[in-house]
Write an enzyme that holds these catalytic residues in place. Structure first.
Site, short mmCIF file in Angstrom:
data_model
loop_
_atom_site.label_atom_id
_atom_site.label_comp_id
_atom_site.label_asym_id
_atom_site.label_seq_id
_atom_site.Cartn_x
_atom_site.Cartn_y
_atom_site.Cartn_z
N SER A 109 -50.37 15.05 -24.68
CA SER A 109 -49.20 15.00 -25.55
C SER A 109 -48.93 16.35 -26.18
O SER A 109 -49.87 17.04 -26.61
CB SER A 109 -49.41 13.96 -26.66
N HIS A 116 -45.91 13.84 -33.28
CA HIS A 116 -46.92 12.83 -33.58
C HIS A 116 -48.33 13.42 -33.60
O HIS A 116 -49.26 12.77 -34.09
CB HIS A 116 -46.83 11.67 -32.58
N ASP A 174 -36.46 2.98 -32.87
CA ASP A 174 -36.46 3.62 -31.56
C ASP A 174 -35.88 5.02 -31.53
O ASP A 174 -35.99 5.72 -30.55
CB ASP A 174 -35.70 2.73 -30.56
#
Length: 404
Positions: free
Chosen positions: A337, A196, A261
Protein backbone atom coordinates in the site's frame (compact mmCIF):
# COMPACT_ATOMS: atom_id res chain seq x y z
CA UNK A 1 -13.58 33.96 -12.14
CA UNK A 2 -16.80 33.78 -14.18
CA UNK A 3 -15.06 35.30 -17.19
CA UNK A 4 -12.28 32.75 -16.90
CA UNK A 5 -14.80 29.96 -16.80
CA UNK A 6 -16.62 31.26 -19.87
CA UNK A 7 -13.42 31.57 -21.85
CA UNK A 8 -12.09 28.18 -20.89
CA UNK A 9 -14.09 26.09 -23.36
CA UNK A 10 -16.81 24.59 -21.10
CA UNK A 11 -19.22 27.52 -21.31
CA UNK A 12 -22.48 25.56 -21.21
CA UNK A 13 -23.67 22.36 -19.61
CA UNK A 14 -24.20 20.48 -22.87
CA UNK A 15 -20.95 21.70 -24.39
CA UNK A 16 -19.12 20.84 -21.18
CA UNK A 17 -20.08 17.18 -21.29
CA UNK A 18 -19.51 17.01 -25.05
CA UNK A 19 -16.01 18.43 -24.81
CA UNK A 20 -14.73 16.73 -21.64
CA UNK A 21 -13.17 13.33 -22.34
CA UNK A 22 -13.95 11.99 -18.84
CA UNK A 23 -17.48 13.51 -18.60
CA UNK A 24 -16.76 14.88 -15.15
CA UNK A 25 -16.00 12.89 -12.03
CA UNK A 26 -16.84 9.22 -12.48
CA UNK A 27 -18.60 9.96 -15.77
CA UNK A 28 -22.05 10.85 -14.41
CA UNK A 29 -24.01 13.91 -15.55
CA UNK A 30 -26.49 14.03 -12.61
CA UNK A 31 -25.67 16.38 -9.73
CA UNK A 32 -26.88 19.41 -7.79
CA UNK A 33 -26.84 22.82 -9.42
CA UNK A 34 -24.59 24.39 -6.76
CA UNK A 35 -21.41 25.56 -8.45
CA UNK A 36 -22.46 23.71 -11.61
CA UNK A 37 -20.40 25.43 -14.30
CA UNK A 38 -17.35 25.71 -12.08
CA UNK A 39 -17.45 22.10 -10.96
CA UNK A 40 -17.87 20.73 -14.47
CA UNK A 41 -14.88 22.70 -15.66
CA UNK A 42 -12.73 21.66 -12.72
CA UNK A 43 -13.48 18.03 -13.38
CA UNK A 44 -12.65 18.29 -17.08
CA UNK A 45 -9.78 20.75 -16.82
CA UNK A 46 -7.65 18.83 -19.29
CA UNK A 47 -7.45 20.44 -22.69
CA UNK A 48 -6.06 18.53 -25.66
CA UNK A 49 -5.77 15.58 -23.28
CA UNK A 50 -6.31 12.91 -25.90
CA UNK A 51 -3.15 11.61 -27.54
CA UNK A 52 -2.94 11.94 -31.28
CA UNK A 53 -4.35 8.87 -33.00
CA UNK A 54 -1.86 9.29 -35.86
CA UNK A 55 1.12 9.06 -33.51
CA UNK A 56 2.38 5.52 -33.13
CA UNK A 57 3.95 6.08 -29.69
CA UNK A 58 1.90 6.07 -26.48
CA UNK A 59 2.24 9.78 -25.70
CA UNK A 60 1.74 11.77 -22.52
CA UNK A 61 -1.33 13.98 -22.97
CA UNK A 62 -0.97 17.70 -22.45
CA UNK A 63 -3.22 18.71 -19.56
CA UNK A 64 -4.06 22.20 -18.40
CA UNK A 65 -4.71 21.79 -14.72
CA UNK A 66 -6.63 24.03 -12.30
CA UNK A 67 -5.01 26.02 -9.52
CA UNK A 68 -5.43 25.09 -5.86
CA UNK A 69 -4.27 27.66 -3.32
CA UNK A 70 -4.47 27.88 0.49
CA UNK A 71 -7.17 30.26 1.72
CA UNK A 72 -6.93 29.99 5.49
CA UNK A 73 -5.08 27.89 8.05
CA UNK A 74 -6.07 27.22 11.65
CA UNK A 75 -4.36 25.36 14.46
CA UNK A 76 -5.90 22.12 15.70
CA UNK A 77 -5.40 20.22 18.94
CA UNK A 78 -2.49 17.84 18.93
CA UNK A 79 -3.59 14.37 17.79
CA UNK A 80 -3.48 11.35 20.09
CA UNK A 81 -1.61 9.03 17.71
CA UNK A 82 -3.63 6.08 19.02
CA UNK A 83 -4.78 4.38 15.81
CA UNK A 84 -3.36 1.10 14.56
CA UNK A 85 -1.58 1.31 11.22
CA UNK A 86 -3.71 -0.14 8.42
CA UNK A 87 -1.73 -1.82 5.68
CA UNK A 88 -4.72 -2.10 3.36
CA UNK A 89 -8.15 -0.58 2.81
CA UNK A 90 -11.20 -2.77 2.28
CA UNK A 91 -14.39 -1.36 0.77
CA UNK A 92 -17.51 -3.02 -0.70
CA UNK A 93 -18.09 -0.15 -3.16
CA UNK A 94 -16.91 -1.19 -6.62
CA UNK A 95 -16.94 0.46 -10.05
CA UNK A 96 -20.73 0.37 -10.48
CA UNK A 97 -21.21 1.75 -6.98
CA UNK A 98 -18.82 4.63 -7.57
CA UNK A 99 -20.21 5.43 -11.01
CA UNK A 100 -23.77 5.63 -9.68
CA UNK A 101 -23.02 7.85 -6.69
CA UNK A 102 -23.92 11.56 -7.09
CA UNK A 103 -21.35 14.05 -8.23
CA UNK A 104 -19.95 16.31 -5.50
CA UNK A 105 -20.76 20.00 -5.60
CA UNK A 106 -18.08 22.61 -6.01
CA UNK A 107 -18.12 23.34 -2.27
CA UNK A 108 -17.82 19.63 -1.48
CA UNK A 109 -14.81 19.31 -3.76
CA UNK A 110 -13.17 22.25 -2.00
CA UNK A 111 -13.80 20.55 1.34
CA UNK A 112 -12.35 17.26 0.10
CA UNK A 113 -9.21 19.01 -1.16
CA UNK A 114 -8.68 20.97 2.04
CA UNK A 115 -6.03 19.24 4.11
CA UNK A 116 -4.40 18.64 7.45
CA UNK A 117 -0.67 19.12 8.00
CA UNK A 118 1.07 17.17 10.75
CA UNK A 119 4.46 18.43 11.90
CA UNK A 120 7.31 16.50 13.51
CA UNK A 121 6.74 18.24 16.86
CA UNK A 122 3.18 16.89 16.96
CA UNK A 123 1.41 20.15 16.07
CA UNK A 124 -1.46 19.98 13.58
CA UNK A 125 -3.10 22.50 11.25
CA UNK A 126 -6.06 22.48 8.90
CA UNK A 127 -5.92 24.44 5.64
CA UNK A 128 -8.93 25.41 3.55
CA UNK A 129 -8.29 25.85 -0.17
CA UNK A 130 -9.67 27.76 -3.12
CA UNK A 131 -9.90 26.30 -6.62
CA UNK A 132 -9.35 28.49 -9.64
CA UNK A 133 -9.19 28.18 -13.41
CA UNK A 134 -6.82 30.39 -15.34
CA UNK A 135 -8.09 31.77 -18.62
CA UNK A 136 -6.39 30.83 -21.89
CA UNK A 137 -3.02 32.48 -22.21
CA UNK A 138 -2.62 32.92 -18.45
CA UNK A 139 0.70 32.25 -16.86
CA UNK A 140 0.93 29.99 -15.48
CA UNK A 141 -17.87 -9.69 0.48
CA UNK A 142 -17.63 -7.31 3.37
CA UNK A 143 -16.14 -8.39 6.71
CA UNK A 144 -14.42 -11.50 5.37
CA UNK A 145 -10.68 -11.86 5.77
CA UNK A 146 -9.32 -13.51 2.64
CA UNK A 147 -5.95 -11.87 2.09
CA UNK A 148 -4.68 -14.72 -0.08
CA UNK A 149 -7.17 -13.58 -2.69
CA UNK A 150 -4.86 -10.67 -3.38
CA UNK A 151 -2.82 -13.14 -5.41
CA UNK A 152 -4.72 -13.93 -8.61
CA UNK A 153 -3.85 -17.43 -9.85
CA UNK A 154 -0.12 -17.73 -10.53
CA UNK A 155 1.87 -15.26 -8.45
CA UNK A 156 3.30 -12.90 -11.09
CA UNK A 157 5.37 -10.71 -8.74
CA UNK A 158 9.12 -10.34 -9.13
CA UNK A 159 11.45 -9.87 -6.15
CA UNK A 160 14.21 -7.42 -7.10
CA UNK A 161 17.67 -8.49 -5.90
CA UNK A 162 21.14 -6.99 -6.16
CA UNK A 163 22.20 -3.39 -5.81
CA UNK A 164 22.61 -3.05 -9.57
CA UNK A 165 18.81 -3.11 -9.74
CA UNK A 166 17.68 -1.93 -6.32
CA UNK A 167 19.82 1.20 -6.40
CA UNK A 168 18.94 2.13 -9.96
CA UNK A 169 15.91 3.91 -11.39
CA UNK A 170 13.00 3.21 -11.31
CA UNK A 171 13.28 0.69 -8.45
CA UNK A 172 15.36 3.10 -6.36
CA UNK A 173 12.35 5.44 -6.08
CA UNK A 174 10.50 2.94 -3.87
CA UNK A 175 10.95 3.52 -0.13
CA UNK A 176 9.58 1.93 3.04
CA UNK A 177 7.61 3.77 5.72
CA UNK A 178 8.20 3.01 9.40
CA UNK A 179 4.44 2.35 9.70
CA UNK A 180 4.85 -0.63 7.34
CA UNK A 181 3.72 0.79 3.99
CA UNK A 182 5.54 1.76 0.80
CA UNK A 183 6.12 5.21 -0.64
CA UNK A 184 7.62 6.70 -3.80
CA UNK A 185 10.12 9.52 -4.21
CA UNK A 186 8.45 12.30 -6.21
CA UNK A 187 10.80 15.23 -5.49
CA UNK A 188 14.11 16.00 -3.75
CA UNK A 189 12.52 15.88 -0.30
CA UNK A 190 9.04 14.46 -0.91
CA UNK A 191 7.46 11.00 -0.74
CA UNK A 192 3.99 10.09 -2.05
CA UNK A 193 2.10 7.36 -0.21
CA UNK A 194 -1.40 6.27 0.86
CA UNK A 195 -3.27 8.29 3.48
CA UNK A 196 -4.33 5.16 5.39
CA UNK A 197 -0.65 4.53 6.16
CA UNK A 198 -0.70 7.71 8.26
CA UNK A 199 -4.32 8.22 9.34
CA UNK A 200 -7.16 5.70 9.81
CA UNK A 201 -9.85 8.30 9.05
CA UNK A 202 -10.42 9.12 12.72
CA UNK A 203 -6.94 9.52 14.18
CA UNK A 204 -3.30 9.48 13.23
CA UNK A 205 -1.64 6.10 13.57
CA UNK A 206 0.90 5.16 16.21
CA UNK A 207 4.30 6.22 14.99
CA UNK A 208 3.02 8.97 12.69
CA UNK A 209 4.61 11.72 14.79
CA UNK A 210 8.03 10.08 14.53
CA UNK A 211 7.48 8.81 11.02
CA UNK A 212 10.59 7.70 9.13
CA UNK A 213 11.28 6.74 5.53
CA UNK A 214 13.68 3.88 4.77
CA UNK A 215 16.04 3.72 1.78
CA UNK A 216 17.56 0.39 0.76
CA UNK A 217 21.36 0.37 0.78
CA UNK A 218 23.98 -2.41 0.57
CA UNK A 219 24.95 -3.98 3.88
CA UNK A 220 28.74 -3.96 3.76
CA UNK A 221 30.61 -6.89 5.24
CA UNK A 222 33.01 -6.24 8.11
CA UNK A 223 36.35 -5.11 6.78
CA UNK A 224 35.08 -4.50 3.26
CA UNK A 225 35.49 -0.71 3.54
CA UNK A 226 33.02 -0.16 0.74
CA UNK A 227 34.49 -2.73 -1.63
CA UNK A 228 32.05 -4.26 -4.09
CA UNK A 229 32.01 -7.75 -2.56
CA UNK A 230 29.33 -10.03 -3.96
CA UNK A 231 28.55 -13.71 -3.97
CA UNK A 232 27.09 -14.81 -7.26
CA UNK A 233 25.22 -17.66 -5.57
CA UNK A 234 23.47 -15.44 -3.00
CA UNK A 235 21.62 -12.14 -3.29
CA UNK A 236 23.54 -9.22 -1.83
CA UNK A 237 22.45 -8.24 1.68
CA UNK A 238 20.65 -4.92 1.91
CA UNK A 239 19.67 -2.68 4.82
CA UNK A 240 17.48 0.39 5.33
CA UNK A 241 18.86 3.82 6.02
CA UNK A 242 16.17 5.99 7.64
CA UNK A 243 15.31 9.69 7.29
CA UNK A 244 12.82 11.44 9.57
CA UNK A 245 9.72 13.12 8.14
CA UNK A 246 9.37 16.87 8.71
CA UNK A 247 5.66 17.21 7.88
CA UNK A 248 2.78 15.29 6.35
CA UNK A 249 -0.19 16.46 4.26
CA UNK A 250 -3.44 14.44 4.26
CA UNK A 251 -6.53 15.58 2.27
CA UNK A 252 -9.76 16.09 4.18
CA UNK A 253 -11.50 13.92 1.60
CA UNK A 254 -9.85 10.94 3.28
CA UNK A 255 -10.57 12.11 6.82
CA UNK A 256 -14.15 13.28 6.16
CA UNK A 257 -15.04 10.46 3.79
CA UNK A 258 -13.43 7.49 5.49
CA UNK A 259 -16.77 6.40 6.96
CA UNK A 260 -18.29 6.15 3.48
CA UNK A 261 -17.31 5.30 -0.07
CA UNK A 262 -15.85 8.68 -1.04
CA UNK A 263 -12.85 8.12 1.25
CA UNK A 264 -10.96 5.76 -1.01
CA UNK A 265 -10.93 8.41 -3.75
CA UNK A 266 -8.67 10.50 -1.51
CA UNK A 267 -6.38 7.79 -0.11
CA UNK A 268 -3.11 9.64 -0.67
CA UNK A 269 -0.67 11.67 1.42
CA UNK A 270 2.56 13.57 0.85
CA UNK A 271 5.54 13.41 3.21
CA UNK A 272 8.26 16.05 3.37
CA UNK A 273 11.61 14.76 4.60
CA UNK A 274 13.89 16.65 6.97
CA UNK A 275 16.71 16.54 4.41
CA UNK A 276 17.13 15.74 0.70
CA UNK A 277 17.47 12.07 -0.18
CA UNK A 278 19.89 12.65 -3.11
CA UNK A 279 18.30 10.02 -5.35
CA UNK A 280 16.62 10.27 -8.70
CA UNK A 281 12.86 10.62 -8.22
CA UNK A 282 9.82 10.02 -10.42
CA UNK A 283 7.58 12.94 -11.34
CA UNK A 284 3.84 12.82 -10.86
CA UNK A 285 1.46 13.13 -13.81
CA UNK A 286 -2.25 13.27 -14.51
CA UNK A 287 -3.63 9.78 -15.10
CA UNK A 288 -4.70 9.24 -18.74
CA UNK A 289 -7.78 7.11 -19.45
CA UNK A 290 -6.99 3.40 -19.12
CA UNK A 291 -7.49 2.84 -22.85
CA UNK A 292 -4.55 5.16 -23.56
CA UNK A 293 -2.08 3.44 -21.23
CA UNK A 294 0.64 1.44 -23.03
CA UNK A 295 -0.86 -2.03 -23.39
CA UNK A 296 -3.55 -0.94 -20.90
CA UNK A 297 -1.08 -1.80 -18.12
CA UNK A 298 0.24 -0.24 -14.96
CA UNK A 299 3.42 -0.96 -12.95
CA UNK A 300 4.40 -0.59 -9.30
CA UNK A 301 6.97 -1.83 -6.76
CA UNK A 302 6.46 -2.23 -3.03
CA UNK A 303 7.53 -3.94 0.17
CA UNK A 304 4.95 -6.74 0.41
CA UNK A 305 4.71 -8.25 3.90
CA UNK A 306 4.97 -11.84 2.72
CA UNK A 307 8.46 -11.13 1.33
CA UNK A 308 10.15 -9.25 4.19
CA UNK A 309 13.13 -7.16 3.18
CA UNK A 310 12.43 -7.61 -0.53
CA UNK A 311 11.31 -5.02 -3.00
CA UNK A 312 8.61 -6.63 -5.16
CA UNK A 313 7.76 -5.46 -8.70
CA UNK A 314 4.63 -6.28 -10.68
CA UNK A 315 2.59 -5.14 -13.68
CA UNK A 316 -0.91 -5.96 -14.87
CA UNK A 317 -3.85 -4.81 -16.98
CA UNK A 318 -6.39 -2.28 -15.74
CA UNK A 319 -9.78 -4.03 -15.55
CA UNK A 320 -12.04 -1.04 -14.92
CA UNK A 321 -11.87 2.59 -13.92
CA UNK A 322 -13.82 5.50 -12.48
CA UNK A 323 -12.79 9.13 -12.52
CA UNK A 324 -10.87 8.63 -9.26
CA UNK A 325 -9.90 4.95 -9.18
CA UNK A 326 -8.19 2.25 -11.26
CA UNK A 327 -9.38 -1.33 -10.69
CA UNK A 328 -6.85 -4.05 -11.44
CA UNK A 329 -5.74 -7.49 -10.32
CA UNK A 330 -2.04 -6.91 -9.83
CA UNK A 331 -0.74 -9.45 -7.33
CA UNK A 332 -0.06 -7.67 -4.05
CA UNK A 333 0.00 -8.16 -0.30
CA UNK A 334 -0.32 -5.72 2.63
CA UNK A 335 2.79 -3.59 2.82
CA UNK A 336 2.61 -2.65 -0.85
CA UNK A 337 0.00 0.00 0.00
CA UNK A 338 1.21 3.47 -0.89
CA UNK A 339 3.30 2.31 -3.86
CA UNK A 340 3.39 4.71 -6.76
CA UNK A 341 1.59 3.36 -9.82
CA UNK A 342 3.45 4.41 -12.96
CA UNK A 343 3.59 4.08 -16.72
CA UNK A 344 6.21 4.93 -19.35
CA UNK A 345 5.09 7.07 -22.28
CA UNK A 346 6.58 9.38 -24.88
CA UNK A 347 7.05 13.00 -23.80
CA UNK A 348 6.55 14.92 -27.01
CA UNK A 349 7.90 18.22 -25.71
CA UNK A 350 11.19 16.65 -24.57
CA UNK A 351 11.43 14.06 -27.35
CA UNK A 352 12.08 11.21 -24.94
CA UNK A 353 10.40 8.39 -23.02
CA UNK A 354 9.42 9.29 -19.48
CA UNK A 355 7.94 7.43 -16.52
CA UNK A 356 5.44 9.23 -14.32
CA UNK A 357 3.44 8.35 -11.22
CA UNK A 358 -0.24 8.38 -12.22
CA UNK A 359 -1.73 6.82 -9.08
CA UNK A 360 -1.20 5.44 -5.59
CA UNK A 361 -1.86 1.78 -4.77
CA UNK A 362 -4.51 1.79 -2.05
CA UNK A 363 -5.39 -1.81 -1.32
CA UNK A 364 -7.95 -4.56 -1.64
CA UNK A 365 -11.66 -4.33 -2.43
CA UNK A 366 -14.44 -6.87 -2.30
CA UNK A 367 -17.20 -5.66 -4.62
CA UNK A 368 -20.63 -6.95 -5.55
CA UNK A 369 -20.60 -7.68 -9.27
CA UNK A 370 -24.16 -8.61 -10.32
CA UNK A 371 -24.78 -10.35 -7.00
CA UNK A 372 -21.45 -12.19 -7.02
CA UNK A 373 -18.59 -11.04 -4.77
CA UNK A 374 -15.43 -10.27 -6.71
CA UNK A 375 -12.17 -8.82 -5.52
CA UNK A 376 -9.93 -6.17 -7.02
CA UNK A 377 -6.82 -4.30 -6.04
CA UNK A 378 -7.42 -0.57 -6.31
CA UNK A 379 -5.25 2.45 -7.09
CA UNK A 380 -6.18 6.09 -6.59
CA UNK A 381 -5.82 8.04 -9.82
CA UNK A 382 -4.03 11.38 -9.93
CA UNK A 383 -6.72 13.57 -11.49
CA UNK A 384 -6.11 17.18 -12.62
CA UNK A 385 -7.36 18.44 -9.24
CA UNK A 386 -5.21 16.03 -7.25
CA UNK A 387 -2.22 16.83 -9.44
CA UNK A 388 -2.67 20.55 -8.74
CA UNK A 389 -2.90 19.87 -5.01
CA UNK A 390 0.06 17.48 -4.73
CA UNK A 391 2.22 19.61 -7.01
CA UNK A 392 1.51 22.69 -4.90
CA UNK A 393 2.43 20.76 -1.75
CA UNK A 394 5.76 19.93 -3.39
CA UNK A 395 6.65 23.18 -5.11
CA UNK A 396 4.71 25.84 -3.20
CA UNK A 397 4.10 27.78 -6.42
CA UNK A 398 1.10 27.14 -8.68
CA UNK A 399 3.00 28.54 -11.70
CA UNK A 400 5.20 25.43 -11.56
CA UNK A 401 2.11 23.20 -11.67
CA UNK A 402 0.35 24.35 -14.81
CA UNK A 403 0.98 21.30 -16.99
CA UNK A 404 0.06 17.82 -15.77
Amino acid sequence: MTRSLQRSGCWSLRQSFASCPERGARGRPAFRMAGLSTLILLLCAAKDAMPSSSHWKPTWPSYRVPVILPQSTLNLDKPQFDAEARLEVVSPCGPACHKSSPLPTYEEVKNYLSYETLYANGSLTETEVGIYILSNGGDGSQGKSRTKRQIYGYDSRFSIFGKDFLLNYPFSTSVKLSTGCTGTLVAEKHVLTAAHCIHDGKSYVKGAQKLRVGFLKPKLKDGSKGANITNSAMPEKMKFQWIRVKRTHVPKGWIKGNANDIGMDYDYALLELKKPHKRKFMKIGVSPPARHLPGGRIHFSGYDNDRPGNLVYRFCDVKDETYDLLYQQCDAQPGASGSGVYVRMWKRQNHKWERKIIGIFSGHQWVDMNGTPQDFNVAVRITPLKYAQICYWIKGNYLDCREG
